[in-house]
Design a protein around this motif. Structure first.
Motif, PDB file in Angstrom:
ATOM      1  N   THR A 250       6.822  -9.332 -12.393  1.00 46.94           N
ATOM      2  CA  THR A 250       6.775  -7.715 -12.245  1.00 46.94           C
ATOM      3  C   THR A 250       7.122  -6.832 -11.063  1.00 46.94           C
ATOM      4  OG1 THR A 250       6.019  -7.670 -15.186  1.00 46.94           O
ATOM      5  CG2 THR A 250       6.106  -5.028 -13.168  1.00 46.94           C
ATOM      6  N   VAL A 251       8.201  -6.328 -10.811  1.00 52.72           N
ATOM      7  CA  VAL A 251       8.075  -4.641  -9.617  1.00 52.72           C
ATOM      8  C   VAL A 251       8.082  -4.039  -9.849  1.00 52.72           C
ATOM      9  CG1 VAL A 251       9.883  -4.800  -8.138  1.00 52.72           C
ATOM     10  CG2 VAL A 251       9.858  -6.977  -8.827  1.00 52.72           C
ATOM     11  N   LYS A 252       6.747  -3.414  -9.584  1.00 55.47           N
ATOM     12  CA  LYS A 252       6.549  -1.366  -9.214  1.00 55.47           C
ATOM     13  C   LYS A 252       7.249  -0.876  -7.842  1.00 55.47           C
ATOM     14  CE  LYS A 252       4.105  -2.586 -12.061  1.00 55.47           C
ATOM     15  NZ  LYS A 252       3.601  -1.809 -13.787  1.00 55.47           N
ATOM     16  N   GLN A 253       7.548   0.271  -7.701  1.00 60.67           N
ATOM     17  CA  GLN A 253       8.326   0.673  -7.006  1.00 60.67           C
ATOM     18  C   GLN A 253       7.308   2.110  -7.010  1.00 60.67           C
ATOM     19  OE1 GLN A 253      11.704   2.743  -7.752  1.00 60.67           O
ATOM     20  NE2 GLN A 253      11.254   4.533  -5.818  1.00 60.67           N
ATOM     21  N   VAL A 254       6.672   1.920  -4.985  1.00 61.73           N
ATOM     22  CA  VAL A 254       5.424   2.174  -5.449  1.00 61.73           C
ATOM     23  C   VAL A 254       5.555   3.768  -4.188  1.00 61.73           C
ATOM     24  CG1 VAL A 254       4.050   0.180  -5.394  1.00 61.73           C
ATOM     25  CG2 VAL A 254       4.644   1.302  -3.514  1.00 61.73           C
ATOM     26  N   GLU A 255       4.099   4.965  -3.473  1.00 57.41           N
ATOM     27  CA  GLU A 255       5.159   5.817  -2.517  1.00 57.41           C
ATOM     28  C   GLU A 255       4.353   4.698  -1.306  1.00 57.41           C
ATOM     29  OE1 GLU A 255       6.261   8.841  -0.378  1.00 57.41           O
ATOM     30  OE2 GLU A 255       6.929   8.640  -2.886  1.00 57.41           O
ATOM     31  N   PRO A 256       4.818   4.783  -0.258  1.00 54.51           N
ATOM     32  CA  PRO A 256       4.197   4.226   0.644  1.00 54.51           C
ATOM     33  C   PRO A 256       3.323   5.240   0.978  1.00 54.51           C
ATOM     34  CG  PRO A 256       6.972   3.517   1.366  1.00 54.51           C
ATOM     35  CD  PRO A 256       6.109   4.576  -0.484  1.00 54.51           C
ATOM     36  N   ALA A 257       2.238   4.394   1.936  1.00 53.74           N
ATOM     37  CA  ALA A 257       1.115   4.355   2.366  1.00 53.74           C
ATOM     38  C   ALA A 257       1.642   5.527   3.513  1.00 53.74           C
ATOM     39  CB  ALA A 257       0.021   3.405   2.440  1.00 53.74           C
TER      40      ALA A 257
END
Length: 258
Positions: free
Chosen positions: A160-167
């Motif tokens: 499963t792939v998650k789109q994140v807000e980069p740190a």
């Protein structure tokens, strides 16, 4: 005839398609820092043979490929030529070594510039994918011959792939913003195949950060199509990948008896 005026494979009369010639460009000018210090990644040994030689042989294994252009490190073209001369390569395939540039995109362009005018289909292959099967190479070529301007081999995702807000700082947690539908996602491999005129136009037009040549074509507008990739066409990037590649190669040698 210039690249812009040459008919694409899609415009070639069906009876003349067997005359369409295919070349492969292998950018091998990178250092491969994720594999650690030492020789450039493409020159690391796999089963006692540099990965670059495995990649060159993988392209030359296709009877449709009559020329392989290796884009060497800017100061390493002579070394790469000597490397090719020292290893057995198919006699029916021509080989050419040219110095590369400061980026992958520039290196591919320099490889394209070195192609003789009679080549209508161009494959771009990662030197760090040394074990791509010939059936995958042939499938990409055939799709371009059938009229696709750009073709990529790809495999479904297992995770499963998650789109994140980069740190904003290293080590900070990253909030998830979306979960893309996995059934619509693919992990793209190489060789990627192109109608030559389309790829040349992409390199003349598209600037900025791109991760692969197909992305450049996407920005121009032509449709990029996917054909099935292969699990053994993975990219050797980290030390664990090299261990896996050694295991795949050992299994092949056991099965093929060499």
């Amino acid at each position: 005839m210039s690249d812009e005026s040459r008919p694409s494979p899609a415009q070639t009369p069906p009876g003349a398609r067997t005359k369409v010639r295919t070349a492969a460009v292998i950018p091998a000018a990178g250092r491969g820092v994720r594999l650690g210090p030492g020789a450039p990644k493409a020159l690391r040994a796999l089963g006692g043979t540099p990965m670059l030689i495995h990649a060159v042989r993988a392209m030359a294994a296709s009877r449709a490929v009559s020329l392989v252009v290796v884009v060497a490190p800017p100061d390493g073209a002579a070394e790469v030529r000597s490397l090719l001369d020292a290893h057995a390569l198919p006699e029916r395939t021509d080989f050419l070594v040219v110095p590369g540039g400061a980026s992958r995109q520039e290196s591919v362009r320099l490889g394209l510039d070195a192609l003789p005018p009679e080549y209508d289909i161009v494959l771009v292959h990662d030197a760090a994918r040394p074990l791509v099967p010939v059936d995958t190479v042939d499938a990409v070529i055939e799709a371009v011959r059938e009229g696709a301007p750009a073709v990529v081999p790809a495999v479904p995702l297992a995770d499963t792939v998650k789109q994140v807000e980069p740190a904003t700082a290293p080590g900070e947690p990253e909030p998830v913003v979306a979960t893309p539908e996995r059934a619509r996602l693919r992990a793209v491999q190489t060789p990627q195949g192109f109608d030559r005129a389309t790829l040349v136009r992409a390199h003349e037009t598209v600037t900025g950060d791109v991760t692969d040549d197909a992305s450049m074509v996407e920005r121009l507008g032509p449709t990029v199509v996917v054909v099935p990739g292969h699990e053994e066409a993975f990219k050797v990037t980290r030390p664990l990948d090299l261990v896996l590649a050694e295991a795949v190669l050992a299994r092949r040698r056991l099965n093929d008896g060499f």
